[in-house]
Scaffold this motif. Structure first.
Motif, mmCIF file in Angstrom:
data_model
loop_
_atom_site.group_PDB
_atom_site.id
_atom_site.type_symbol
_atom_site.label_atom_id
_atom_site.label_comp_id
_atom_site.label_asym_id
_atom_site.label_seq_id
_atom_site.Cartn_x
_atom_site.Cartn_y
_atom_site.Cartn_z
ATOM 1 N N VAL A 11 -7.385 -14.312 -13.389
ATOM 2 C CA VAL A 11 -8.466 -13.330 -13.544
ATOM 3 C C VAL A 11 -8.823 -12.821 -12.153
ATOM 4 C CG1 VAL A 11 -10.931 -13.039 -14.034
ATOM 5 C CG2 VAL A 11 -9.441 -14.107 -15.720
ATOM 6 N N VAL A 12 -8.857 -11.510 -11.989
ATOM 7 C CA VAL A 12 -9.171 -10.874 -10.717
ATOM 8 C C VAL A 12 -10.620 -10.403 -10.738
ATOM 9 C CG1 VAL A 12 -8.651 -8.962 -9.170
ATOM 10 C CG2 VAL A 12 -6.787 -10.141 -10.362
ATOM 11 N N VAL A 13 -11.398 -10.839 -9.747
ATOM 12 C CA VAL A 13 -12.817 -10.480 -9.678
ATOM 13 C C VAL A 13 -13.084 -9.735 -8.379
ATOM 14 C CG1 VAL A 13 -15.187 -11.332 -9.798
ATOM 15 C CG2 VAL A 13 -13.351 -12.579 -10.982
ATOM 16 N N ASP A 14 -13.426 -8.463 -8.490
ATOM 17 C CA ASP A 14 -13.764 -7.636 -7.326
ATOM 18 C C ASP A 14 -14.548 -6.437 -7.820
ATOM 19 O OD1 ASP A 14 -13.340 -5.526 -5.102
ATOM 20 O OD2 ASP A 14 -12.477 -7.335 -4.223
ATOM 21 N N ASP A 15 -15.561 -6.018 -7.063
ATOM 22 C CA ASP A 15 -16.381 -4.903 -7.521
ATOM 23 C C ASP A 15 -15.703 -3.551 -7.319
ATOM 24 O OD1 ASP A 15 -16.739 -5.371 -4.739
ATOM 25 O OD2 ASP A 15 -18.472 -4.043 -4.739
ATOM 26 N N GLU A 16 -14.589 -3.511 -6.582
ATOM 27 C CA GLU A 16 -13.884 -2.254 -6.364
ATOM 28 C C GLU A 16 -12.699 -2.149 -7.321
ATOM 29 O OE1 GLU A 16 -12.906 -1.310 -2.343
ATOM 30 O OE2 GLU A 16 -14.664 -2.345 -1.546
ATOM 31 N N GLN A 17 -12.720 -1.116 -8.159
ATOM 32 C CA GLN A 17 -11.679 -0.956 -9.157
ATOM 33 C C GLN A 17 -10.295 -0.793 -8.532
ATOM 34 O OE1 GLN A 17 -12.248 2.348 -11.828
ATOM 35 N NE2 GLN A 17 -10.623 1.688 -13.223
ATOM 36 N N LEU A 18 -10.226 -0.059 -7.426
ATOM 37 C CA LEU A 18 -8.934 0.144 -6.784
ATOM 38 C C LEU A 18 -8.336 -1.168 -6.285
ATOM 39 C CD1 LEU A 18 -9.467 3.473 -4.793
ATOM 40 C CD2 LEU A 18 -8.106 3.123 -6.860
ATOM 41 N N VAL A 19 -9.204 -2.047 -5.781
ATOM 42 C CA VAL A 19 -8.723 -3.355 -5.330
ATOM 43 C C VAL A 19 -8.181 -4.146 -6.516
ATOM 44 C CG1 VAL A 19 -9.409 -5.568 -4.328
ATOM 45 C CG2 VAL A 19 -10.261 -3.439 -3.341
ATOM 46 N N ARG A 20 -8.914 -4.127 -7.625
ATOM 47 C CA ARG A 20 -8.455 -4.844 -8.818
ATOM 48 C C ARG A 20 -7.117 -4.292 -9.307
ATOM 49 N NH1 ARG A 20 -13.743 -3.824 -10.541
ATOM 50 N NH2 ARG A 20 -13.005 -2.638 -12.358
ATOM 51 N N MET A 21 -6.998 -2.974 -9.296
ATOM 52 C CA MET A 21 -5.751 -2.357 -9.748
ATOM 53 C C MET A 21 -4.585 -2.752 -8.848
ATOM 54 S SD MET A 21 -7.105 1.475 -10.725
ATOM 55 C CE MET A 21 -5.417 2.096 -10.851
ATOM 56 N N ALA A 22 -4.820 -2.737 -7.537
ATOM 57 C CA ALA A 22 -3.758 -3.082 -6.603
ATOM 58 C C ALA A 22 -3.326 -4.537 -6.774
ATOM 59 C CB ALA A 22 -4.224 -2.832 -5.169
ATOM 60 N N LEU A 23 -4.302 -5.421 -6.928
ATOM 61 C CA LEU A 23 -3.977 -6.832 -7.113
ATOM 62 C C LEU A 23 -3.226 -7.056 -8.422
ATOM 63 C CD1 LEU A 23 -7.325 -8.402 -5.859
ATOM 64 C CD2 LEU A 23 -5.087 -8.590 -4.756
ATOM 65 N N ARG A 24 -3.634 -6.353 -9.467
ATOM 66 C CA ARG A 24 -2.935 -6.489 -10.748
ATOM 67 C C ARG A 24 -1.473 -6.059 -10.610
ATOM 68 N NH1 ARG A 24 -3.635 -6.621 -16.364
ATOM 69 N NH2 ARG A 24 -5.913 -6.755 -16.272
ATOM 70 N N LEU A 25 -1.247 -4.947 -9.928
ATOM 71 C CA LEU A 25 0.118 -4.465 -9.757
ATOM 72 C C LEU A 25 0.977 -5.488 -9.013
ATOM 73 C CD1 LEU A 25 -0.446 -0.700 -8.863
ATOM 74 C CD2 LEU A 25 0.689 -1.602 -10.900
ATOM 75 N N VAL A 26 0.403 -6.063 -7.948
ATOM 76 C CA VAL A 26 1.152 -7.035 -7.152
ATOM 77 C C VAL A 26 1.436 -8.296 -7.957
ATOM 78 C CG1 VAL A 26 1.015 -8.578 -5.159
ATOM 79 C CG2 VAL A 26 0.332 -6.187 -4.927
ATOM 80 N N ILE A 27 0.410 -8.814 -8.620
ATOM 81 C CA ILE A 27 0.543 -10.098 -9.328
ATOM 82 C C ILE A 27 1.412 -9.955 -10.579
ATOM 83 C CG2 ILE A 27 -0.737 -11.874 -10.596
ATOM 84 C CD1 ILE A 27 -3.061 -11.349 -8.601
ATOM 85 N N ASP A 28 1.207 -8.886 -11.344
ATOM 86 C CA ASP A 28 1.968 -8.715 -12.580
ATOM 87 C C ASP A 28 3.439 -8.394 -12.326
ATOM 88 O OD1 ASP A 28 -0.009 -9.340 -14.356
ATOM 89 O OD2 ASP A 28 -0.596 -7.273 -14.780
ATOM 90 N N GLY A 29 3.785 -8.094 -11.090
ATOM 91 C CA GLY A 29 5.182 -7.857 -10.760
ATOM 92 C C GLY A 29 5.997 -9.133 -10.650
ATOM 93 N N GLU A 30 5.332 -10.284 -10.754
ATOM 94 C CA GLU A 30 5.996 -11.584 -10.644
ATOM 95 C C GLU A 30 6.146 -12.224 -12.024
ATOM 96 O OE1 GLU A 30 7.052 -12.889 -7.495
ATOM 97 O OE2 GLU A 30 6.663 -10.762 -7.146
ATOM 98 N N PRO A 31 7.331 -12.736 -12.354
ATOM 99 C CA PRO A 31 7.539 -13.296 -13.688
ATOM 100 C C PRO A 31 6.728 -14.558 -13.977
ATOM 101 C CG PRO A 31 9.430 -13.748 -12.276
ATOM 102 C CD PRO A 31 8.555 -12.785 -11.531
ATOM 103 N N ASP A 32 6.319 -15.260 -12.926
ATOM 104 C CA ASP A 32 5.598 -16.518 -13.135
ATOM 105 C C ASP A 32 4.081 -16.366 -13.013
ATOM 106 O OD1 ASP A 32 5.914 -15.944 -10.414
ATOM 107 O OD2 ASP A 32 5.691 -18.043 -9.838
ATOM 108 N N LEU A 33 3.599 -15.127 -12.846
ATOM 109 C CA LEU A 33 2.172 -14.868 -12.718
ATOM 110 C C LEU A 33 1.769 -13.748 -13.666
ATOM 111 C CD1 LEU A 33 1.894 -14.765 -8.798
ATOM 112 C CD2 LEU A 33 1.507 -16.750 -10.279
ATOM 113 N N SER A 34 0.531 -13.798 -14.155
ATOM 114 C CA SER A 34 0.066 -12.760 -15.063
ATOM 115 C C SER A 34 -1.441 -12.583 -14.935
ATOM 116 C CB SER A 34 0.410 -13.130 -16.514
ATOM 117 O OG SER A 34 -0.121 -12.181 -17.410
ATOM 118 N N VAL A 35 -1.886 -11.346 -14.708
ATOM 119 C CA VAL A 35 -3.315 -11.046 -14.709
ATOM 120 C C VAL A 35 -3.751 -10.867 -16.163
ATOM 121 C CG1 VAL A 35 -5.107 -9.418 -14.022
ATOM 122 C CG2 VAL A 35 -3.274 -9.976 -12.426
ATOM 123 N N VAL A 36 -4.609 -11.752 -16.626
ATOM 124 C CA VAL A 36 -5.054 -11.708 -18.019
ATOM 125 C C VAL A 36 -6.418 -11.046 -18.167
ATOM 126 C CG1 VAL A 36 -3.686 -13.710 -18.670
ATOM 127 C CG2 VAL A 36 -6.035 -14.047 -17.865
#
Length: 225
Positions: A11-36
């Motif tokens: 779970v990604v917690v940040d008040d800036e939507q762009l930061v959350r989006m960037a982190l989701r893109l980075v993390i979800d690009g890995e097969p062993d990690l998933s932003v839920v």
């Protein structure tokens, strides 16, 4: 990390939507990690954790409403808390030091390169503490202000007495921790396996009676002062 295991739920917690989006893109690009899930403040983070049961919460410190420190305290007071990895810009070192006291397992800067960020998420998911080199340096600097000569001498002698209980290899591991290295980097420096590094680090926690890697780094720093 074993790719046959279920992906680590984040779970990604940040008040800036762009930061959350960037982190989701980075993390979800890995097969062993998933932003839920995502959250924009501490209250939303608590709700997301209740609903989604993540393995790791990537937690910003400064947010409107309930901040990351308050949310982290509440999460870690629960019977089966997720691992918490603090995400910070270090605009306030005092806040980061307070986050350390709450029991968060790791600290990374928002400008941490993606490969290091991903490694930090994996390390924390496995229950191991992690600090980026920059985070280690800043926390140590914030925690150790100017001292009198007498106080500095006392701290140095006390630290050296505690470190004297270590084997040579454990001391080398402690110095590598103080340099902000993660377990893979320590293994490479000392030419040992990551499993052996973990064993030495476990011994450091027990022998030095510390709770996290920053405290190890502070002891090394005081001993060398």
């Amino acid at each position: 990390m074993d790719t046959e295991r279920e992906p680590v739920r984040v779970v990604v917690v940040d008040d800036e939507q762009l930061v959350r989006m960037a982190l989701r893109l980075v993390i979800d690009g890995e097969p062993d990690l998933s932003v839920v899930g995502e959250a924009a403040d501490g209250d939303a983070a608590l709700t997301a954790v209740d609903e989604l049961r993540p393995d790791v919460v990537l937690m910003d410190v400064r947010m409107p409403g309930r901040d990351g420190l308050s949310a982290t305290r509440e999460l870690l007071a629960r019977p089966t808390p997720p691992r918490v990895l603090i995400l910070t810009t270090f605009d306030s070192d005092d806040l980061v030091l307070e986050a350390l006291r709450t029991g968060a397992l790791g600290f990374v800067l928002k400008d941490t390169p993606p490969p290091q960020l991903l490694d930090a998420v994996r390390t924390v998911a496995d229950g191991n503490p992690v600090l980026s080199p920059a985070a280690t340096a800043r926390v140590i600097a914030a925690a150790t202000g100017p001292q009198s000569s007498h106080a500095r001498d006392s701290s140095r002698e006390a630290a050296r007495r505690r470190l004297a209980a270590l084997t040579d290899r454990e001391l080398e591991t402690a110095r590598a921790v103080a340099d902000g290295l993660g377990n893979p980097e320590i293994a490479k420096r000392l030419r040992i396996s990551v499993a052996t590094v973990k064993a030495h680090t476990g011994s450091l926690f027990a022998k030095l009676a510390v709770d996290n890697r920053v405290q190890i780094a502070l002891l090394v720093r005081d001993a060398d002062a």
